[in-house]
Motif scaffolding. Structure first.
Motif, PDB file in Angstrom:
ATOM      1  N   PHE A  18       0.814  -1.220   0.000  1.00 53.98           N
ATOM      2  CA  PHE A  18       0.000   0.000   0.000  1.00 53.98           C
ATOM      3  C   PHE A  18       0.846   1.268   0.000  1.00 53.98           C
ATOM      4  O   PHE A  18       0.320   2.372  -0.023  1.00 53.98           O
ATOM      5  N   GLY A  19       2.171   1.097  -0.004  1.00 58.22           N
ATOM      6  CA  GLY A  19       3.054   2.268  -0.033  1.00 58.22           C
ATOM      7  C   GLY A  19       2.916   3.064  -1.321  1.00 58.22           C
ATOM      8  O   GLY A  19       3.042   4.298  -1.323  1.00 58.22           O
ATOM      9  N   CYS A  20       2.675   2.363  -2.432  1.00 65.17           N
ATOM     10  CA  CYS A  20       2.506   3.093  -3.697  1.00 65.17           C
ATOM     11  C   CYS A  20       1.211   3.906  -3.673  1.00 65.17           C
ATOM     12  O   CYS A  20       1.151   5.014  -4.203  1.00 65.17           O
ATOM     13  N   GLU A  61      -0.556  -1.755  -8.149  1.00 60.30           N
ATOM     14  CA  GLU A  61       0.572  -1.838  -7.212  1.00 60.30           C
ATOM     15  C   GLU A  61       0.734  -3.301  -6.823  1.00 60.30           C
ATOM     16  O   GLU A  61      -0.248  -4.006  -6.637  1.00 60.30           O
ATOM     17  N   GLY A  87       5.423   1.008  -9.211  1.00 62.36           N
ATOM     18  CA  GLY A  87       6.283   0.524  -8.140  1.00 62.36           C
ATOM     19  C   GLY A  87       7.054  -0.743  -8.473  1.00 62.36           C
ATOM     20  O   GLY A  87       6.699  -1.507  -9.374  1.00 62.36           O
ATOM     21  N   CYS A  89       7.395  -3.583  -6.961  1.00 63.43           N
ATOM     22  CA  CYS A  89       6.749  -4.900  -6.810  1.00 63.43           C
ATOM     23  C   CYS A  89       5.997  -5.297  -8.077  1.00 63.43           C
ATOM     24  O   CYS A  89       6.084  -6.436  -8.529  1.00 63.43           O
ATOM     25  N   GLY A 151      10.159   2.773  -8.853  1.00 60.38           N
ATOM     26  CA  GLY A 151      10.375   3.367  -7.535  1.00 60.38           C
ATOM     27  C   GLY A 151       9.737   2.503  -6.462  1.00 60.38           C
ATOM     28  O   GLY A 151       8.818   1.738  -6.732  1.00 60.38           O
ATOM     29  N   CYS A 152      10.243   2.610  -5.246  1.00 57.71           N
ATOM     30  CA  CYS A 152       9.667   1.855  -4.123  1.00 57.71           C
ATOM     31  C   CYS A 152       9.500   2.788  -2.939  1.00 57.71           C
ATOM     32  O   CYS A 152      10.252   2.733  -2.000  1.00 57.71           O
ATOM     33  N   PRO A 153       8.469   3.632  -2.977  1.00 57.40           N
ATOM     34  CA  PRO A 153       7.511   3.788  -4.074  1.00 57.40           C
ATOM     35  C   PRO A 153       7.977   4.862  -5.057  1.00 57.40           C
ATOM     36  O   PRO A 153       8.906   5.616  -4.756  1.00 57.40           O
TER      37      PRO A 153
HETATM   38  S1  SF4 Z   1       6.961  -0.864  -4.682  1.00 53.98           S
HETATM   39 FE1  SF4 Z   1       7.570  -0.477  -2.564  1.00 53.98          FE
HETATM   40  S2  SF4 Z   1       6.031   0.957  -1.822  1.00 53.98           S
HETATM   41 FE2  SF4 Z   1       5.180   0.005  -3.686  1.00 53.98          FE
HETATM   42  S3  SF4 Z   1       4.029  -1.774  -2.974  1.00 53.98           S
HETATM   43 FE3  SF4 Z   1       6.100  -2.491  -3.414  1.00 53.98          FE
HETATM   44  S4  SF4 Z   1       7.179  -2.370  -1.426  1.00 53.98           S
HETATM   45 FE4  SF4 Z   1       5.339  -1.110  -1.264  1.00 53.98          FE
END
Ligand code: SF4
Length: 182
Positions: A18-20, A61, A87, A89, A151-153
């Motif tokens: 859920f960070g994205c 995401e 993101g 992931c 990006g993360c995110p």
């Molecule tokens: S990319 Fe990073 S911020 Fe986005 S869902 Fe994956 S771990 Fe979470």
């Protein structure tokens, strides 16, 4: 004069954190500007349970770690004109794909059955639960993806840039400073 039709945007988190989505919300007050031009369809931000046919933009995401993820991803591809992987992931499996170094059975045994502090541990087997995939997969391995925001995110500015480019009918581009992989 009739108001211009708003674009329909659906979002989901598959094997994501859920960070994205949080980074998306980091566009802050620009969200109000965005809402003049879009309306949200299925999303963790709404109570809509299924993606409406004819949705303009789907934002995904997270990668794929279980059968339900694959089902939801296919639903998005079927109903969205443009699909965006947002993101690390979604793009390459991200940090959750580190589990690919271990056999799935070993992970489940350790977490649910033999790990410290478990009382009568057993691996959950209720049919309500989605079966985990042997490996975590990026989403492009299952459906075609139109755009990727790394990006993360990814930063809120990167997400804003891609969406506003699309709203303006332009091919989205991420310039220097908006493209990163951490
Ligand atoms: S990319 Fe990073 S911020 Fe986005 S869902 Fe994956 S771990 Fe979470």
């Amino acid at each position: 004069m009739t108001a211009k039709k708003k674009l329909k945007v659906a979002t989901t988190s598959l094997a994501g954190c859920f960070g994205c989505h949080m980074s998306f919300l980091d566009i802050d007050e620009r969200l109000f500007t965005l809402l003049d031009h879009i309306e949200f369809d299925r999303s963790p931000l709404t109570d809509i349970k299924e993606v409406s046919p004819g949705t303009d933009i789907g934002i995904i995401e997270g990668g794929l770690c279980n059968a339900e993820n694959v089902h939801v991803l296919r639903e998005f591809r079927q109903n969205c004109t443009t699909l965006i992987a947002i993101g690390a992931c979604a793009i390459n499996g991200g940090l959750p794909a580190q589990r690919n170094h271990l056999p799935l059975t070993a992970i489940l045994e350790e977490v649910y059955h033999t790990g410290h502090g478990l009382a009568n541990g057993m691996i959950p087997n209720d049919p309500e639960l989605p079966l985990p995939l042997n490996k975590v997969h990026p989403i492009h391995e299952v459906v075609q993806i139109d755009y990727f925001i790394p990006g993360c995110p990814p930063s809120a500015d990167a997400i804003w840039k891609v969406l506003t480019d699309l709203l303006a009918g332009k091919e989205p581009t991420l310039g220097h400073g908006l493209m990163h992989y951490d």
